[in-house]
Design an enzyme around this catalytic site. Structure first.
Site, short mmCIF file in Angstrom:
data_model
loop_
_atom_site.label_atom_id
_atom_site.label_comp_id
_atom_site.label_asym_id
_atom_site.label_seq_id
_atom_site.Cartn_x
_atom_site.Cartn_y
_atom_site.Cartn_z
N TYR A 258 29.17 17.98 6.04
CA TYR A 258 30.27 19.19 6.16
C TYR A 258 30.18 19.90 4.66
O TYR A 258 30.54 19.26 3.76
CB TYR A 258 31.47 18.62 6.49
CG TYR A 258 32.60 19.74 6.57
CD1 TYR A 258 32.61 20.58 7.78
CD2 TYR A 258 33.68 19.74 5.78
CE1 TYR A 258 33.65 21.40 7.86
CE2 TYR A 258 34.69 20.71 5.69
CZ TYR A 258 34.66 21.58 6.67
OH TYR A 258 35.46 22.45 6.84
N ASP B 142 25.85 19.23 -2.93
CA ASP B 142 27.30 19.47 -2.58
C ASP B 142 28.31 18.34 -3.08
O ASP B 142 28.19 17.14 -2.27
CB ASP B 142 27.49 19.72 -0.85
CG ASP B 142 28.96 19.61 -0.52
OD1 ASP B 142 29.93 19.38 -1.44
OD2 ASP B 142 29.53 20.32 0.75
N LYS C 169 37.81 20.47 -5.19
CA LYS C 169 38.77 19.04 -5.25
C LYS C 169 38.96 18.85 -6.58
O LYS C 169 39.99 19.46 -7.29
CB LYS C 169 37.94 17.99 -4.48
CG LYS C 169 37.35 18.29 -3.06
CD LYS C 169 38.11 17.24 -2.01
CE LYS C 169 37.49 18.05 -0.68
NZ LYS C 169 38.21 18.20 0.45
N1 HOZ Z 1 36.71 18.12 3.34
C1 HOZ Z 1 37.79 17.81 3.94
C2 HOZ Z 1 37.85 16.69 4.89
N2 HOZ Z 1 36.60 16.03 4.84
C3 HOZ Z 1 38.48 18.85 4.24
C4 HOZ Z 1 39.81 18.63 4.94
C5 HOZ Z 1 40.24 19.60 6.07
O1 HOZ Z 1 39.35 20.35 6.73
O2 HOZ Z 1 41.43 20.04 5.89
#
Ligand code: HOZ
Length: 428
Positions: free
Chosen positions: A144, A239, A267
């Site tokens: 992701y 990433d 983050k």
């Molecule tokens: N990358 C975060 C979770 N793996 C994102 C959190 C979200 O989508 O709110």
């Protein structure tokens, strides 16, 4: 524990916010029930609207590496806010945090700040396309990289949790330029590169995957990608939105000794404020406007409050060279404890861990890619999640998410958690 007021607040939110949340993975849809509404947080703990205290293993999905409301970050934000909250003009602070980040991360000369990990990854592939003058990218199933169009192809995290790894709204035109590879399968990537010779701008990867649970790269996989990219004029994008300033001072590049061409952050780099960034060697970064033709911009990019928070966080990490060892030790202790009690209770499981990222999968087989992650028993996960919530331990409300360990956790907190897991897993 009771969550009555949270349920009421959620009902009110649902009337004016789609699904009652501003990011789907918060909605508890994968585990059932209604989300917990937070009132405050300090150190390793969340305090909710019902007066419950919870040990937090999400930590805002990663940023709170030193715990919630970390005092130097809070102080920095308060002091900066008194001087104005946004200018849309350069400040000295931006150069200060940029210089510190460049000194901490291997193989980068310049960095540009944006407002989220999504923006960072979106900008990184535009830069890669502009630099290589090629259109296609390769991403990995289950990774992701935020919710921009090019990445919502077999995406992990909330996208797969809610059954929309390929989101409607992403045009065929965009989707055709994103090629999909299997995580940890170098031969698969080589085949794709061969079939699209001279057309691939970048391979983007969560070098330690964190959005299908935590999945470490197999031995030789990242090295193989590096060689493949170099041989084919492809830019390798790490990433590091989750892993940067968490797994090591210099992130995955330092941890495994592999150079990426572009690195994205989010983050931790913002200390809990909305910050993302992307960074690379000078020859690549100089393609960005105003020096070069690749356009990328933002009124709130480099926002003084966000930069103050990020700088305080990076300074704390830079000054305490033991932090990553402590995080590793605490997480290893937790892993060992979970392993012990789940085995004692005859639970079928696999634990994956890299440094302070850890996930428990309810399946006997190794979890090495999206397919194996998806095999986990979600019914057991639901019992696990709700059982722990009743014990005062908050993990991510989806089996596809990683737990993030904070240095604010004490060994008493870890023992409490292991005992809670023991108690809950007896009821499976
Ligand atoms: N990358 C975060 C979770 N793996 C994102 C959190 C979200 O989508 O709110």
């Amino acid at each position: 524990m009771l969550y009555k007021r949270s349920s009421q607040l959620f009902a009110a939110a649902e009337k004016v916010i789609p699904g009652g949340v501003n990011s789907p993975v918060r909605a508890f849809k994968a585990v059932g029930g209604t989300p917990i509404f937070v009132k405050s947080a300090k150190g390793a703990y969340l305090y909710d609207e019902d007066g419950n205290k919870l040990i937090d293993y999400i930590n805002s999905w990663g940023p709170m590496v030193l715990g919630h409301a970390y005092q130097p970050v809070v102080d920095a934000v308060i002091e900066k806010a008194k001087l104005g909250t946004s200018f849309g003009m350069p400040t000295e602070l931006e150069t200060e945090i940029a210089a510190l980040a460049v000194s901490m991360v291997p193989n980068i000369d310049k960095i540009r700040f944006v407002n989220s990990g999504t923006e960072a990854c979106m900008s990184a592939i535009r830069l890669a396309r502009g630099f290589t003058k090629r259109d296609k990218i390769i991403k990995f199933a289950g990774c992701y990289h935020g919710h921009s169009d090019s990445f919502l192809i077999q995406a992990g995290s909330g996208a797969v949790t809610f059954g929309s790894p390929n989101s409607p709204g992403v045009t065929q035109g965009t989707a055709k330029d994103t090629l999909l590879a299997k995580y940890n399968d170098l031969e698969n990537v080589k085949t794709l590169v061969e079939a699209n010779k001279g057309e691939i701008a970048a391979i983007i990867i969560e070098a330690v995957a964190g959005n299908m649970g935590c999945i470490p790269p197999a031995k030789g996989f990242l090295e193989g990608l590096r060689e493949l990219c170099t041989a084919n004029g492809i830019l390798l994008i790490f990433d590091e939105v989750m892993t940067g300033f968490r797994l090591a001072r210099g992130g995955v590049q330092e941890l495994y000794g592999i150079d990426a061409d572009i690195v994205t952050f989010g983050k931790v780099i913002g200390g809990g404020l909305p910050v993302g960034a992307f960074a690379a060697r000078e020859e690549i970064m100089n393609h960005l406007a105003p020096l070069g033709p690749v356009y990328q911009a933002g009124t709130l990019s480099g926002n003084p409050l966000a930069m103050a928070a990020g700088l305080a966080m990076l300074q704390a990490l830079d000054n305490d060279r033991e932090i990553f060892t402590r995080l590793e030790e605490k997480t290893a202790y937790l892993e060992k404890g979970i392993d012990r009690v789940l085995k004692a209770n005859n639970v079928v499981f696999t634990i994956n861990r890299v440094g302070s990222m850890i996930s428990v999968h309810f399946d006997a087989d190794s979890v090495t890619d999206f397919q194996t992650a998806a095999k986990g028993d979600n019914e057991t996960f639901k019992k696990f999640f709700h059982g722990l919530l009743q014990e005062g331990v908050y993990i991510a409300p989806s089996a596809y998410e990683t737990w993030f360990i904070t240095d604010a956790l004490t060994y008493e907190d870890l023992d409490f958690t292991i005992n809670a897991i023991d108690k809950v897993s007896k009821t499976f």
